[in-house]
Design a protein around this motif. Sequence first.
Motif, mmCIF file in Angstrom:
data_model
loop_
_atom_site.group_PDB
_atom_site.id
_atom_site.type_symbol
_atom_site.label_atom_id
_atom_site.label_comp_id
_atom_site.label_asym_id
_atom_site.label_seq_id
_atom_site.Cartn_x
_atom_site.Cartn_y
_atom_site.Cartn_z
ATOM 1 N N ASN A 198 0.848 -1.191 0.000
ATOM 2 C CA ASN A 198 0.000 0.000 0.000
ATOM 3 C C ASN A 198 0.881 1.238 0.000
ATOM 4 O O ASN A 198 1.583 1.504 0.970
ATOM 5 C CB ASN A 198 -0.924 0.009 1.217
ATOM 6 N N ILE A 199 0.834 1.976 -1.096
ATOM 7 C CA ILE A 199 1.658 3.171 -1.258
ATOM 8 C C ILE A 199 0.840 4.371 -0.812
ATOM 9 O O ILE A 199 -0.288 4.564 -1.252
ATOM 10 C CB ILE A 199 2.110 3.317 -2.718
ATOM 11 N N LYS A 200 1.426 5.166 0.076
ATOM 12 C CA LYS A 200 0.729 6.319 0.642
ATOM 13 C C LYS A 200 1.581 7.568 0.490
ATOM 14 O O LYS A 200 2.772 7.492 0.224
ATOM 15 C CB LYS A 200 0.414 6.067 2.111
ATOM 16 N N THR A 201 0.959 8.715 0.689
ATOM 17 C CA THR A 201 1.648 10.002 0.636
ATOM 18 C C THR A 201 1.362 10.760 1.923
ATOM 19 O O THR A 201 0.204 10.835 2.346
ATOM 20 C CB THR A 201 1.150 10.832 -0.577
ATOM 21 N N ASP A 202 2.408 11.315 2.545
ATOM 22 C CA ASP A 202 2.191 12.063 3.788
ATOM 23 C C ASP A 202 1.828 13.518 3.485
ATOM 24 O O ASP A 202 1.692 13.917 2.319
ATOM 25 C CB ASP A 202 3.400 11.954 4.729
ATOM 26 N N ALA A 203 1.680 14.325 4.522
ATOM 27 C CA ALA A 203 1.242 15.717 4.381
ATOM 28 C C ALA A 203 2.230 16.574 3.583
ATOM 29 O O ALA A 203 1.848 17.584 3.006
ATOM 30 C CB ALA A 203 1.015 16.330 5.758
ATOM 31 N N THR A 204 3.497 16.174 3.533
ATOM 32 C CA THR A 204 4.498 16.947 2.784
ATOM 33 C C THR A 204 4.602 16.502 1.332
ATOM 34 O O THR A 204 5.372 17.068 0.566
ATOM 35 C CB THR A 204 5.885 16.810 3.442
ATOM 36 N N GLY A 205 3.869 15.449 0.965
ATOM 37 C CA GLY A 205 3.924 14.924 -0.397
ATOM 38 C C GLY A 205 4.916 13.789 -0.565
ATOM 39 O O GLY A 205 5.071 13.255 -1.661
ATOM 40 N N ALA A 206 5.601 13.401 0.511
ATOM 41 C CA ALA A 206 6.563 12.300 0.446
ATOM 42 C C ALA A 206 5.827 10.965 0.414
ATOM 43 O O ALA A 206 4.799 10.781 1.067
ATOM 44 C CB ALA A 206 7.503 12.355 1.646
ATOM 45 N N ILE A 207 6.377 10.027 -0.340
ATOM 46 C CA ILE A 207 5.791 8.693 -0.471
ATOM 47 C C ILE A 207 6.333 7.785 0.634
ATOM 48 O O ILE A 207 7.506 7.845 0.975
ATOM 49 C CB ILE A 207 6.131 8.096 -1.853
ATOM 50 N N TYR A 208 5.453 6.943 1.169
ATOM 51 C CA TYR A 208 5.849 5.870 2.070
ATOM 52 C C TYR A 208 4.949 4.680 1.795
ATOM 53 O O TYR A 208 3.998 4.766 1.020
ATOM 54 C CB TYR A 208 5.801 6.313 3.541
ATOM 55 N N TYR A 209 5.269 3.529 2.396
ATOM 56 C CA TYR A 209 4.470 2.342 2.124
ATOM 57 C C TYR A 209 4.202 1.546 3.392
ATOM 58 O O TYR A 209 4.921 1.670 4.378
ATOM 59 C CB TYR A 209 5.130 1.442 1.067
ATOM 60 N N GLU A 210 3.166 0.726 3.307
ATOM 61 C CA GLU A 210 2.828 -0.212 4.364
ATOM 62 C C GLU A 210 2.537 -1.555 3.719
ATOM 63 O O GLU A 210 2.008 -1.609 2.603
ATOM 64 C CB GLU A 210 1.582 0.252 5.130
ATOM 65 N N GLN A 244 18.069 13.729 -2.698
ATOM 66 C CA GLN A 244 18.181 12.445 -3.386
ATOM 67 C C GLN A 244 17.496 11.314 -2.620
ATOM 68 O O GLN A 244 17.144 10.310 -3.217
ATOM 69 C CB GLN A 244 19.660 12.079 -3.578
ATOM 70 N N ALA A 245 17.328 11.473 -1.321
ATOM 71 C CA ALA A 245 16.756 10.405 -0.500
ATOM 72 C C ALA A 245 15.232 10.412 -0.580
ATOM 73 O O ALA A 245 14.610 11.446 -0.803
ATOM 74 C CB ALA A 245 17.204 10.569 0.953
ATOM 75 N N GLY A 246 14.644 9.239 -0.391
ATOM 76 C CA GLY A 246 13.191 9.127 -0.368
ATOM 77 C C GLY A 246 12.720 7.889 -1.096
ATOM 78 O O GLY A 246 13.511 7.045 -1.516
ATOM 79 N N ILE A 247 11.414 7.791 -1.257
ATOM 80 C CA ILE A 247 10.801 6.679 -1.976
ATOM 81 C C ILE A 247 10.156 7.244 -3.231
ATOM 82 O O ILE A 247 9.477 8.269 -3.188
ATOM 83 C CB ILE A 247 9.782 5.945 -1.088
ATOM 84 N N PHE A 248 10.391 6.558 -4.349
ATOM 85 C CA PHE A 248 9.944 7.038 -5.645
ATOM 86 C C PHE A 248 9.205 5.922 -6.382
ATOM 87 O O PHE A 248 9.575 4.760 -6.290
ATOM 88 C CB PHE A 248 11.148 7.489 -6.484
ATOM 89 N N THR A 249 8.191 6.299 -7.132
ATOM 90 C CA THR A 249 7.486 5.352 -7.976
ATOM 91 C C THR A 249 8.319 5.103 -9.231
ATOM 92 O O THR A 249 8.822 6.045 -9.840
ATOM 93 C CB THR A 249 6.110 5.919 -8.385
ATOM 94 N N ILE A 250 8.476 3.835 -9.597
ATOM 95 C CA ILE A 250 9.233 3.499 -10.804
ATOM 96 C C ILE A 250 8.276 3.486 -11.988
ATOM 97 O O ILE A 250 7.320 2.704 -12.015
ATOM 98 C CB ILE A 250 9.936 2.128 -10.667
ATOM 99 N N ILE A 251 8.538 4.366 -12.951
ATOM 100 C CA ILE A 251 7.680 4.448 -14.135
ATOM 101 C C ILE A 251 8.471 4.271 -15.430
ATOM 102 O O ILE A 251 7.898 4.335 -16.516
ATOM 103 C CB ILE A 251 6.896 5.780 -14.177
#
Length: 160
Positions: free
Chosen positions: A40-52, A117-124
């Motif tokens: 489950n890919i989610k986005t926090d209040a700052t727009g950063a991606i995280y997952y559960e 550069q750090a964070g989680i990104f969707t691979i497209i």
Amino acid sequence: MSCNCAKNQVNNSIVKKTSSSSCPNDGKCTTNLIENKSLNIKTDATGAIYYELTDNSKTSIIKFEYNKTVDTTFQDNSYREEVLFEIPNQFDEINLKDDKLELVKMIFGKHCFCKGQAGIFTIIKGKLNLKKKEKTTSFNLEFEILNIDHKIKKISGTIK
């Protein structure tokens, strides 16, 4: 008065370690199959991606992780990259390219002290080939994250 310690919940998912042939020489890599889970890919209040990871009897997660060998005497010197994607438990062959990678919820994580550069990104942008024969799943993945430097660009593995 007494206090009650929190008890760890038992994780019912099955994790299988697999073989992989895509690790840079300056670190260690692991590939795991986390059975009966959904990404489950989610986005926090700052727009950063995280997952559960959540329970799902119809899907499993393949997780590839690269940990660079670093000098531990320096603070904030860790470096890790990870790729996660969700596969159906029942399939024969899957071939996806570029924006179709969205079908397996593919994400890339870069975890380091590297501003911007750090964070989680969707691979497209990339290509994924998966084949399942009897109890063996083989996969090949090539991908690129635009505007992000990353060491892992190709992953291949076998899960038995």
